[in-house]
Motif scaffolding. Structure first.
Motif, PDB file in Angstrom:
ATOM      1  N   GLU A 129      29.655 -33.804 -18.550  1.00 33.45           N
ATOM      2  CA  GLU A 129      30.353 -35.090 -17.798  1.00 33.45           C
ATOM      3  C   GLU A 129      31.801 -35.042 -18.406  1.00 33.45           C
ATOM      4  O   GLU A 129      32.566 -35.373 -17.785  1.00 33.45           O
ATOM      5  N   ILE A 130      31.594 -34.490 -19.854  1.00 34.64           N
ATOM      6  CA  ILE A 130      33.281 -34.521 -20.267  1.00 34.64           C
ATOM      7  C   ILE A 130      34.350 -33.488 -19.748  1.00 34.64           C
ATOM      8  O   ILE A 130      35.262 -33.602 -19.282  1.00 34.64           O
ATOM      9  N   VAL A 131      33.323 -32.544 -19.294  1.00 34.97           N
ATOM     10  CA  VAL A 131      34.111 -31.324 -18.663  1.00 34.97           C
ATOM     11  C   VAL A 131      34.514 -31.784 -16.992  1.00 34.97           C
ATOM     12  O   VAL A 131      35.592 -31.603 -16.895  1.00 34.97           O
ATOM     13  N   ASP A 132      33.618 -32.630 -16.613  1.00 32.30           N
ATOM     14  CA  ASP A 132      33.845 -32.812 -15.066  1.00 32.30           C
ATOM     15  C   ASP A 132      34.883 -33.808 -15.209  1.00 32.30           C
ATOM     16  O   ASP A 132      35.951 -34.019 -14.260  1.00 32.30           O
ATOM     17  N   LYS A 133      35.067 -34.659 -16.234  1.00 30.73           N
ATOM     18  CA  LYS A 133      36.240 -35.806 -16.297  1.00 30.73           C
ATOM     19  C   LYS A 133      37.570 -35.245 -17.008  1.00 30.73           C
ATOM     20  O   LYS A 133      38.371 -36.122 -16.987  1.00 30.73           O
ATOM     21  N   THR A 134      37.522 -34.082 -17.330  1.00 31.77           N
ATOM     22  CA  THR A 134      38.843 -33.574 -17.936  1.00 31.77           C
ATOM     23  C   THR A 134      39.445 -32.237 -17.597  1.00 31.77           C
ATOM     24  O   THR A 134      40.641 -31.850 -18.012  1.00 31.77           O
ATOM     25  N   TYR A 135      38.581 -31.567 -16.834  1.00 25.71           N
ATOM     26  CA  TYR A 135      39.079 -29.986 -16.732  1.00 25.71           C
ATOM     27  C   TYR A 135      40.440 -29.963 -15.751  1.00 25.71           C
ATOM     28  O   TYR A 135      41.165 -28.961 -16.175  1.00 25.71           O
ATOM     29  N   ASP A 136      40.544 -30.897 -15.157  1.00 28.67           N
ATOM     30  CA  ASP A 136      42.010 -30.840 -14.254  1.00 28.67           C
ATOM     31  C   ASP A 136      43.336 -31.195 -15.232  1.00 28.67           C
ATOM     32  O   ASP A 136      44.251 -30.725 -14.664  1.00 28.67           O
ATOM     33  N   LEU A 137      42.942 -31.636 -16.387  1.00 28.22           N
ATOM     34  CA  LEU A 137      43.975 -31.903 -17.257  1.00 28.22           C
ATOM     35  C   LEU A 137      44.353 -30.851 -18.386  1.00 28.22           C
ATOM     36  O   LEU A 137      45.284 -30.910 -19.045  1.00 28.22           O
ATOM     37  N   ILE A 138      43.486 -29.986 -18.429  1.00 24.78           N
ATOM     38  CA  ILE A 138      43.639 -29.114 -19.747  1.00 24.78           C
ATOM     39  C   ILE A 138      43.451 -27.646 -19.349  1.00 24.78           C
ATOM     40  O   ILE A 138      42.807 -27.289 -18.442  1.00 24.78           O
ATOM     41  N   PRO A 139      43.860 -26.554 -20.247  1.00 21.25           N
ATOM     42  CA  PRO A 139      43.874 -25.335 -20.076  1.00 21.25           C
ATOM     43  C   PRO A 139      42.596 -24.934 -20.490  1.00 21.25           C
ATOM     44  O   PRO A 139      42.138 -23.775 -20.075  1.00 21.25           O
ATOM     45  N   ALA A 140      42.051 -25.299 -21.618  1.00 22.99           N
ATOM     46  CA  ALA A 140      41.241 -24.772 -22.432  1.00 22.99           C
ATOM     47  C   ALA A 140      40.009 -25.757 -23.060  1.00 22.99           C
ATOM     48  O   ALA A 140      40.424 -26.829 -23.289  1.00 22.99           O
TER      49      ALA A 140
ATOM     50  N   PHE B 137      26.060 -34.208 -21.605  1.00 23.92           N
ATOM     51  CA  PHE B 137      27.116 -34.781 -22.417  1.00 23.92           C
ATOM     52  C   PHE B 137      28.098 -33.755 -22.120  1.00 23.92           C
ATOM     53  O   PHE B 137      29.389 -34.611 -21.489  1.00 23.92           O
ATOM     54  N   ASN B 138      27.979 -32.643 -22.605  1.00 24.73           N
ATOM     55  CA  ASN B 138      29.468 -31.568 -22.414  1.00 24.73           C
ATOM     56  C   ASN B 138      29.741 -31.559 -20.874  1.00 24.73           C
ATOM     57  O   ASN B 138      30.870 -31.662 -20.478  1.00 24.73           O
TER      58      ASN B 138
ATOM     59  N   LEU C 197      21.452 -22.777 -28.487  1.00 22.80           N
ATOM     60  CA  LEU C 197      22.220 -21.591 -27.700  1.00 22.80           C
ATOM     61  C   LEU C 197      22.394 -21.566 -26.620  1.00 22.80           C
ATOM     62  O   LEU C 197      23.337 -21.184 -25.813  1.00 22.80           O
ATOM     63  N   LYS C 198      21.109 -21.841 -25.910  1.00 21.66           N
ATOM     64  CA  LYS C 198      20.908 -21.812 -24.476  1.00 21.66           C
ATOM     65  C   LYS C 198      22.113 -22.891 -23.846  1.00 21.66           C
ATOM     66  O   LYS C 198      22.762 -22.585 -22.833  1.00 21.66           O
ATOM     67  N   ALA C 199      22.196 -23.997 -24.583  1.00 23.99           N
ATOM     68  CA  ALA C 199      22.924 -25.089 -23.806  1.00 23.99           C
ATOM     69  C   ALA C 199      24.384 -24.720 -24.220  1.00 23.99           C
ATOM     70  O   ALA C 199      25.428 -24.809 -23.327  1.00 23.99           O
ATOM     71  N   TYR C 200      24.727 -23.979 -25.310  1.00 23.91           N
ATOM     72  CA  TYR C 200      25.896 -23.423 -25.569  1.00 23.91           C
ATOM     73  C   TYR C 200      26.454 -22.263 -24.436  1.00 23.91           C
ATOM     74  O   TYR C 200      27.491 -22.446 -23.973  1.00 23.91           O
ATOM     75  N   LYS C 201      25.566 -21.543 -24.148  1.00 21.07           N
ATOM     76  CA  LYS C 201      25.833 -20.384 -23.065  1.00 21.07           C
ATOM     77  C   LYS C 201      25.916 -21.207 -21.812  1.00 21.07           C
ATOM     78  O   LYS C 201      26.902 -20.779 -20.978  1.00 21.07           O
ATOM     79  N   LYS C 202      25.294 -22.171 -21.428  1.00 24.97           N
ATOM     80  CA  LYS C 202      25.483 -22.762 -20.140  1.00 24.97           C
ATOM     81  C   LYS C 202      26.853 -23.683 -20.078  1.00 24.97           C
ATOM     82  O   LYS C 202      27.481 -23.692 -19.187  1.00 24.97           O
ATOM     83  N   THR C 203      27.215 -24.147 -21.320  1.00 23.02           N
ATOM     84  CA  THR C 203      28.553 -24.809 -21.271  1.00 23.02           C
ATOM     85  C   THR C 203      29.655 -23.691 -21.167  1.00 23.02           C
ATOM     86  O   THR C 203      30.491 -24.184 -20.594  1.00 23.02           O
ATOM     87  N   VAL C 204      29.603 -22.407 -21.640  1.00 20.36           N
ATOM     88  CA  VAL C 204      30.770 -21.443 -21.493  1.00 20.36           C
ATOM     89  C   VAL C 204      30.567 -21.324 -20.127  1.00 20.36           C
ATOM     90  O   VAL C 204      31.797 -21.187 -19.586  1.00 20.36           O
ATOM     91  N   ASP C 205      29.532 -21.075 -19.460  1.00 16.39           N
ATOM     92  CA  ASP C 205      29.384 -20.435 -18.050  1.00 16.39           C
ATOM     93  C   ASP C 205      30.323 -21.492 -17.178  1.00 16.39           C
ATOM     94  O   ASP C 205      30.841 -21.152 -16.298  1.00 16.39           O
ATOM     95  N   TYR C 206      29.861 -22.708 -17.399  1.00 19.11           N
ATOM     96  CA  TYR C 206      30.153 -23.909 -16.832  1.00 19.11           C
ATOM     97  C   TYR C 206      31.601 -24.275 -16.851  1.00 19.11           C
ATOM     98  O   TYR C 206      32.229 -24.434 -15.832  1.00 19.11           O
TER      99      TYR C 206
END
Ligand SMILES: O=c1ccn([C@@H]2O[C@H](COP(=O)(O)O)[C@@H](O)[C@H]2O)c(=O)[nH]1
Length: 309
Positions: free
Chosen positions: A56-67, A53-54, A83-92
């Motif tokens: 897909e949201i990052v892929d669709k928004t990362y070019d518009l946002i700083p953070a 879920f995260n 927590l593993k999903a948290y870490k994967k999200t941070v790294d991605y």
């Protein structure tokens, strides 16, 4: 990292943060089904669902946002797998060049704060080797234990060129119970704001300090006061959208240079497809709904700033 955050805000013209607070109930059926088919209805399955879920949201928004601001509680509810999903999200997010604000709200006695700071912002020594644990760029800190509970975070930030957002006036309805109490005629939030400004002056980036503050969008009057109390501190402003904050309420959180604040929205962006305004996208295209919600948020906040500054 404060310089990077400012550069990215200027480049995107978007003083906003997407809050990655994935409740399982926000994750569309088709993603849950795929994750549960692979891992069963388990904590692992839930963690896989929120990660997909995260992503897909990052892929669709990362070019518009700083953070982005992942809220660690949403991941912790699924235990270690979460927590593993948290870490994967941070790294991605970092691989997409986004600034990552870990909303961890930590703070304890000095020695324990030092361990939190090491785990989230610093590096831990293991024999002859060092490892970064979660490795976010910024973290939120609860200052209630006083300076010795905050100092270890500041020390690690100085060493690692990272940053903090310290809770000053929170967005929730009962934040005034303690934070608005007068001490020698001054509200507690203002005293904490003064302390943040003081810490900030000693820890400057090029134009702003890397020691920032959290001030809720739901308290615009206090935001205006605190902007003046902490002129060089960036303010992280949660409470936009789902909690009622709107662009027009937020102009006084910013300085005259148009900088100094970044506004967070979590549910309003990640669960946009469930709102009437974005229902046309449908659950299959939830990422496109989030993108449209980001665009609307930027227009709302930039529009209010352009009209006011
Ligand atoms: O004062 C505060 C401090 C932190 N938060 C966090 O921000 C998000 C808000 O989520 P929404 O869905 O946009 O309401 C959430 O992670 C909170 O823990 C806050 O709301 N207020």
């Amino acid at each position: 990292m404060i310089n990077k955050l400012i550069n990215k805000i200027q480049k995107t013209k978007a003083p906003i943060v997407v809050g990655l607070d994935p409740m399982l109930s926000y994750v569309p059926e088709h993603i849950q089904k795929k994750a549960f088919d692979e891992f069963g209805e388990t904590l692992e399955g839930a963690a896989e669902a929120i990660w997909q879920f995260n992503k897909e949201i990052v892929d669709k928004t990362y070019d518009l946002i700083p953070a982005v601001k992942p809220q660690i509680a949403m991941y912790e509810q699924f235990g270690i797998e979460g927590l593993k999903a948290y870490k994967k999200t941070v790294d991605y997010c970092k691989s997409k060049d986004l600034v990552v604000i870990g909303d961890i709200k930590r703070g304890d006695i000095g020695s324990t704060s030092a361990a939190y700071a090491t785990g989230h912002l610093g590096k831990v020594q293991v024999g002859s080797k060092t490892y970064a644990g979660f490795d976010e760029d910024f973290a939120t800190v609860n200052p209630y234990l006083g300076s010795d509970g905050v100092k270890p975070f500041i020390d690690v930030c100085k060493q690692e060129k990272k940053g903090l957002f310290i809770l000053v006036k929170t967005s929730n309805p009962s934040s005034g119970e303690f934070q608005d109490q007068l001490i020698n005629g001054k509200p507690l939030y203002e005293m904490v704001g003064e302390k943040v400004a003081q810490w900030g002056e000693d820890h400057m980036g090029d134009s702003y300090s890397y020691i920032g503050a959290v001030v809720g969008a739901t308290y615009p009057e206090q935001g205006e006061i605190l902007r003046k109390v902490m002129p060089k501190s960036f303010i992280l402003v949660p409470g936009y959208g789902a909690q009622g904050g709107k662009g027009k309420d937020l102009v006084h959180f910013f300085n005259e240079d148009g900088l100094g604040a970044i506004v967070n929205s979590s549910r309003g962006i990640i669960a946009a497809y469930k709102q009437e305004a974005y229902a046309k996208f449908g659950a299959e295209n939830f990422g496109d709904a989030s993108r449209a919600a980001v665009e609307a948020m930027i227009a709302d906040i930039q529009g209010a700033l352009d009209a006011a500054l």
